[in-house]
Every structure is written in C-alpha cells, then in structure tokens.
Design a protein around this motif. Structure first.
Motif, PDB file in Angstrom:
ATOM      1  N   ASP A  10       0.847  -1.181   0.000  1.00  0.00           N
ATOM      2  CA  ASP A  10       0.000   0.000   0.000  1.00  0.00           C
ATOM      3  C   ASP A  10       0.885   1.234   0.000  1.00  0.00           C
ATOM      4  OD1 ASP A  10      -2.219   1.550  -0.011  1.00  0.00           O
ATOM      5  OD2 ASP A  10      -2.949   0.960   1.975  1.00  0.00           O
ATOM      6  N   PHE A  11       0.274   2.420  -0.033  1.00  0.00           N
ATOM      7  CA  PHE A  11       1.030   3.663   0.008  1.00  0.00           C
ATOM      8  C   PHE A  11       1.850   3.746   1.284  1.00  0.00           C
ATOM      9  CE2 PHE A  11      -2.457   5.665  -2.712  1.00  0.00           C
ATOM     10  CZ  PHE A  11      -1.705   5.561  -3.863  1.00  0.00           C
ATOM     11  N   ASP A  12       3.016   4.337   1.148  1.00  0.00           N
ATOM     12  CA  ASP A  12       3.891   4.584   2.284  1.00  0.00           C
ATOM     13  C   ASP A  12       3.816   6.072   2.607  1.00  0.00           C
ATOM     14  OD1 ASP A  12       5.869   4.871   4.126  1.00  0.00           O
ATOM     15  OD2 ASP A  12       7.526   4.347   2.783  1.00  0.00           O
ATOM     16  N   PHE A  13       3.366   6.404   3.827  1.00  0.00           N
ATOM     17  CA  PHE A  13       3.229   7.798   4.205  1.00  0.00           C
ATOM     18  C   PHE A  13       4.314   8.240   5.164  1.00  0.00           C
ATOM     19  CE2 PHE A  13      -1.122   6.250   3.369  1.00  0.00           C
ATOM     20  CZ  PHE A  13      -1.367   7.015   2.241  1.00  0.00           C
ATOM     21  N   GLY A  14       5.364   7.420   5.297  1.00  0.00           N
ATOM     22  CA  GLY A  14       6.440   7.760   6.211  1.00  0.00           C
ATOM     23  C   GLY A  14       7.328   8.859   5.668  1.00  0.00           C
ATOM     24  N   LEU A  15       8.291   9.273   6.495  1.00  0.00           N
ATOM     25  CA  LEU A  15       9.193  10.358   6.118  1.00  0.00           C
ATOM     26  C   LEU A  15      10.066   9.982   4.922  1.00  0.00           C
ATOM     27  CD1 LEU A  15      10.271  11.479   9.685  1.00  0.00           C
ATOM     28  CD2 LEU A  15       8.836  12.770   8.107  1.00  0.00           C
ATOM     29  N   ASN A  16      10.319   8.693   4.761  1.00  0.00           N
ATOM     30  CA  ASN A  16      11.162   8.247   3.661  1.00  0.00           C
ATOM     31  C   ASN A  16      10.392   8.111   2.355  1.00  0.00           C
ATOM     32  OD1 ASN A  16      13.245   8.007   5.493  1.00  0.00           O
ATOM     33  ND2 ASN A  16      12.851   5.840   5.889  1.00  0.00           N
ATOM     34  N   ALA A  17       9.090   8.314   2.401  1.00  0.00           N
ATOM     35  CA  ALA A  17       8.246   8.019   1.251  1.00  0.00           C
ATOM     36  C   ALA A  17       8.496   8.968   0.095  1.00  0.00           C
ATOM     37  CB  ALA A  17       6.774   8.090   1.657  1.00  0.00           C
ATOM     38  N   ASN A  18       8.353   8.410  -1.106  1.00  0.00           N
ATOM     39  CA  ASN A  18       8.418   9.227  -2.304  1.00  0.00           C
ATOM     40  C   ASN A  18       7.180  10.122  -2.353  1.00  0.00           C
ATOM     41  OD1 ASN A  18       8.425  10.040  -5.157  1.00  0.00           O
ATOM     42  ND2 ASN A  18       9.977   8.446  -5.385  1.00  0.00           N
ATOM     43  N   PRO A  19       7.299  11.382  -2.761  1.00  0.00           N
ATOM     44  CA  PRO A  19       6.142  12.284  -2.776  1.00  0.00           C
ATOM     45  C   PRO A  19       5.145  11.987  -3.889  1.00  0.00           C
ATOM     46  CG  PRO A  19       8.066  13.409  -3.646  1.00  0.00           C
ATOM     47  CD  PRO A  19       8.551  12.094  -3.100  1.00  0.00           C
ATOM     48  N   HIS A  20       5.440  11.001  -4.732  1.00  0.00           N
ATOM     49  CA  HIS A  20       4.491  10.566  -5.751  1.00  0.00           C
ATOM     50  C   HIS A  20       4.583   9.048  -5.860  1.00  0.00           C
ATOM     51  CE1 HIS A  20       8.208  10.627  -8.095  1.00  0.00           C
ATOM     52  NE2 HIS A  20       8.318  11.915  -7.792  1.00  0.00           N
ATOM     53  N   GLN A  21       3.433   8.386  -5.825  1.00  0.00           N
ATOM     54  CA  GLN A  21       3.406   6.929  -5.801  1.00  0.00           C
ATOM     55  C   GLN A  21       2.281   6.411  -6.696  1.00  0.00           C
ATOM     56  OE1 GLN A  21       3.539   5.371  -1.683  1.00  0.00           O
ATOM     57  NE2 GLN A  21       4.123   7.429  -1.034  1.00  0.00           N
ATOM     58  N   PHE A  22       2.537   5.262  -7.327  1.00  0.00           N
ATOM     59  CA  PHE A  22       1.538   4.607  -8.168  1.00  0.00           C
ATOM     60  C   PHE A  22       1.543   3.124  -7.859  1.00  0.00           C
ATOM     61  CE2 PHE A  22       0.832   2.362 -12.354  1.00  0.00           C
ATOM     62  CZ  PHE A  22      -0.550   2.468 -12.327  1.00  0.00           C
ATOM     63  N   ILE A  23       0.368   2.577  -7.617  1.00  0.00           N
ATOM     64  CA  ILE A  23       0.228   1.152  -7.347  1.00  0.00           C
ATOM     65  C   ILE A  23      -0.797   0.587  -8.319  1.00  0.00           C
ATOM     66  CG2 ILE A  23      -0.403  -0.616  -5.662  1.00  0.00           C
ATOM     67  CD1 ILE A  23       0.301   1.374  -3.459  1.00  0.00           C
ATOM     68  N   HIS A  24      -0.387  -0.394  -9.100  1.00  0.00           N
ATOM     69  CA  HIS A  24      -1.268  -0.993 -10.099  1.00  0.00           C
ATOM     70  C   HIS A  24      -1.837  -2.302  -9.573  1.00  0.00           C
ATOM     71  CE1 HIS A  24      -3.037  -1.946 -13.867  1.00  0.00           C
ATOM     72  NE2 HIS A  24      -2.149  -2.849 -14.234  1.00  0.00           N
ATOM     73  N   GLN A  25      -3.136  -2.459  -9.720  1.00  0.00           N
ATOM     74  CA  GLN A  25      -3.854  -3.677  -9.342  1.00  0.00           C
ATOM     75  C   GLN A  25      -3.615  -4.071  -7.888  1.00  0.00           C
ATOM     76  OE1 GLN A  25      -2.919  -6.678 -12.313  1.00  0.00           O
ATOM     77  NE2 GLN A  25      -4.310  -5.760 -13.793  1.00  0.00           N
ATOM     78  N   HIS A  26      -3.804  -3.138  -6.997  1.00  0.00           N
ATOM     79  CA  HIS A  26      -3.766  -3.410  -5.560  1.00  0.00           C
ATOM     80  C   HIS A  26      -4.964  -4.287  -5.227  1.00  0.00           C
ATOM     81  CE1 HIS A  26      -3.725  -1.594  -1.220  1.00  0.00           C
ATOM     82  NE2 HIS A  26      -3.379  -2.861  -1.254  1.00  0.00           N
ATOM     83  N   THR A  27      -4.725  -5.449  -4.634  1.00  0.00           N
ATOM     84  CA  THR A  27      -5.763  -6.471  -4.496  1.00  0.00           C
ATOM     85  C   THR A  27      -6.029  -6.829  -3.037  1.00  0.00           C
ATOM     86  OG1 THR A  27      -5.155  -7.414  -6.642  1.00  0.00           O
ATOM     87  CG2 THR A  27      -6.437  -8.814  -5.148  1.00  0.00           C
ATOM     88  N   THR A  28      -7.303  -6.868  -2.676  1.00  0.00           N
ATOM     89  CA  THR A  28      -7.744  -7.334  -1.362  1.00  0.00           C
ATOM     90  C   THR A  28      -8.755  -8.454  -1.585  1.00  0.00           C
ATOM     91  OG1 THR A  28      -7.508  -5.100  -0.461  1.00  0.00           O
ATOM     92  CG2 THR A  28      -8.750  -6.680   0.858  1.00  0.00           C
ATOM     93  N   SER A  29      -8.550  -9.599  -0.919  1.00  0.00           N
ATOM     94  CA  SER A  29      -9.429 -10.757  -1.130  1.00  0.00           C
ATOM     95  C   SER A  29     -10.615 -10.729  -0.177  1.00  0.00           C
ATOM     96  CB  SER A  29      -8.647 -12.057  -0.928  1.00  0.00           C
ATOM     97  OG  SER A  29      -8.375 -12.258   0.456  1.00  0.00           O
ATOM     98  N   SER A  30     -11.577 -11.608  -0.412  1.00  0.00           N
ATOM     99  CA  SER A  30     -12.772 -11.680   0.423  1.00  0.00           C
ATOM    100  C   SER A  30     -12.459 -12.177   1.835  1.00  0.00           C
ATOM    101  CB  SER A  30     -13.808 -12.613  -0.225  1.00  0.00           C
ATOM    102  OG  SER A  30     -13.251 -13.918  -0.400  1.00  0.00           O
ATOM    103  N   LYS A  31     -11.265 -12.722   2.040  1.00  0.00           N
ATOM    104  CA  LYS A  31     -10.873 -13.167   3.373  1.00  0.00           C
ATOM    105  C   LYS A  31     -10.573 -11.978   4.285  1.00  0.00           C
ATOM    106  CE  LYS A  31      -8.854 -17.517   1.743  1.00  0.00           C
ATOM    107  NZ  LYS A  31      -7.608 -18.360   1.676  1.00  0.00           N
TER     108      LYS A  31
END
Length: 288
Positions: free
Chosen positions: A8-29
């Motif tokens: 998922d996105f990283d909001f820490g101090l080390n995080a890049n100020p621009h982020q893209f995540i493709h097909q982030h998936t969460t299952s029914s579990k």
C-alpha cells in the motif's frame, strides 16, 4: 484491519512524494474499510469490486470503472463489499500536488483543471468512466515501470497522460464556469494547510491563534481530536518530510537544509532527524 497483497502507500518520512500502485488487491478473506486522510491528492480507479466512499457527508457508490478522487487532507472513508471468493482490485495514485504543479503550468487548460481538483469545492468526487479502456491501457503500460516512476520527471509524464484522461471524462463544465469557491474545511485541515505554507518559518502557536481567531486550547484540542496527534508533532513531521526530500534530491549542506525547514540550529535538526528517522541526515543521504 486488512491484509493486502502487494503493498500500500507509504506515508512515512522516507516516502516518495508521488506513488503509483497498479492492481492493488484485497481478497474476500479480508475487509477493506478505511477512514483517514492523506497529505496529498489520491486517485483510485476500481477494476473489480463494489462499495461506497464517504466524503464531506456525501455517500458515493463505486463499481468497476469508477474513479474516486480525494483532496489533500480531506477526511474520507472507503468501504469495499467483497463477497466470498472475489476480490477488490484497484489502481491508485498519490502525489503531493506542489511537486507536480510546475510540470503542468505550460499546459493552461490542464493546469486550470489540476488547480480546480486541488483547491475547489467539488460537487462530485466519484465518477463513472465513459471509456475504461483508456485508464486500463495507461495503467497496464506504466504498471511494469514502478522503478522508473520513482523519478519525478517520469512520474510527471505519466501523470500528464493520466490527468488528460481524467479531464476528458470529468464533468466540470458547470463548476469551471461559475466562480470557484474553496470548499469548507475542518479546522484541523486548515491548520495542516497553514503549516504546509509556513513550516519553513519559526513557529509560534500565537501566529496560528491569530489566524484562526480561536484560543490556544481550542485549536490544540480540535487538532488532536481530528488527527490523533499534536500540532507540534505534525509540524515536525512536515519539516522532516521536506528535509528527507531535500537530502534525496539535492546536495545542499545540512545547515542550509536546516534553515529551509525552519531550524536555525543544525545540531538540533540532526538530533531530531535521527530520533524520528533512525539515522543521521548524513547517513540517510548516503543510503539514498
């Protein structure tokens, strides 16, 4: 609360100020029900799954082909309904608008639209795509270029293509024609914006009190209640986040970086940086 495949996105101090995540998936579990805000613009394009987004007391249903957008520091809740043996799949962008703004300034209409999304009172924040192929083709093309997108210029090009697609499908005619009005924001959001504009200067709570016409106690209480942290903690986060960016992207001496983020004492800056990040500024720069 939820387990996720990928990351998922990283909001820490080390995080890049621009982020893209493709097909982030969460299952029914797992469940996906988040109520939060981010220090940047967030776009979520739904590939699979249904649910609802709550923003400014408005409830927006979403489904495949929906594009959700949340403004910086805007509190929102996203809840996905994931039946058994199915998935909630989405592609997501997060960016600090001030980093990308300069790349759009030569594109007058796009820049105006970008500013509109950034600052204006939006009548709708979830749209249904009229041409999902455009989004999905773009995301598939750049989904394999995660490392490349860490570079701001490469991300800016990607975002230029993305925001052009969004503009084509976003019904803003009526909103753009009438006088733009800043949306009503919670006092905590105002404090965050004020800090974002003034973190490089010496901070006094009295300055904020004067700006908001509230008591010291009331401002501090409202901010902690809304965010879970103190104003001083957020100010420190904002300053150190900027310092991290400068350490990664420039060769400025530590004294100059310290001055740029509002610290006159470079020794104190170094101590605070190590306390929060775990390494000294010099060590952090070498690791990058």
């Amino acid at each position: 609360m939820q387990a996720m495949s990928g990351f998922d996105f990283d909001f820490g101090l080390n995080a890049n100020p621009h982020q893209f995540i493709h097909q982030h998936t969460t299952s029914s579990k797992n469940t996906w029900d988040k109520f939060h805000s981010h220090p940047g613009m967030e776009f979520i394009y739904v590939l699979q799954g249904e649910g609802s987004a709550i923003v400014d007391q408005n409830i927006y249903p979403f489904k495949p082909g929906s594009l959700m957008y949340f403004q910086p520091f805007q509190l929102h809740r996203v809840k996905a309904y994931i039946p058994e043996k199915t998935f909630y799949i989405r592609s997501k962008l997060l960016l600090e608008p001030s980093i990308i703004d300069c790349y759009l300034q030569k594109f007058t209409d796009l820049h105006r639209f970008f500013q509109h999304l950034w600052h204006s009172n939006l009548s709708c924040q979830v749209i249904q795509s009229t041409n999902s192929y455009q989004f999905e083709t773009l995301f598939t093309l750049y989904g394999s270029r995660q490392k490349q997108l860490e570079l701001t210029e490469d991300f800016a090009l990607f975002f230029l293509l993305f925001i052009t697609t969004v503009k084509d499908q976003w019904n803003v005619q009526n909103q753009m024609e009438r006088k733009t009005q800043l949306r009503h924001i919670h006092y905590a959001e105002y404090v965050m914006r004020w800090i974002d504009a003034n973190y490089h200067e010496e901070f006094t709570l009295e300055s904020l009190v004067k700006e908001l016409h509230l008591s010291r106690y009331h401002i501090s209480h409202l901010f902690r209640k809304a965010t879970g942290s103190s104003i001083t903690e957020y100010l420190t986060y904002r300053r150190l986040r900027e310092a991290s960016l400068l350490l990664r992207t420039t060769s400025l001496p530590l004294q100059e970086i310290s001055n740029k983020i509002g610290f006159n004492n470079v020794s104190y800056f170094c101590q605070l940086f190590k306390k929060n990040v775990g390494v000294t500024p010099s060590q952090y720069r070498i690791k990058q």
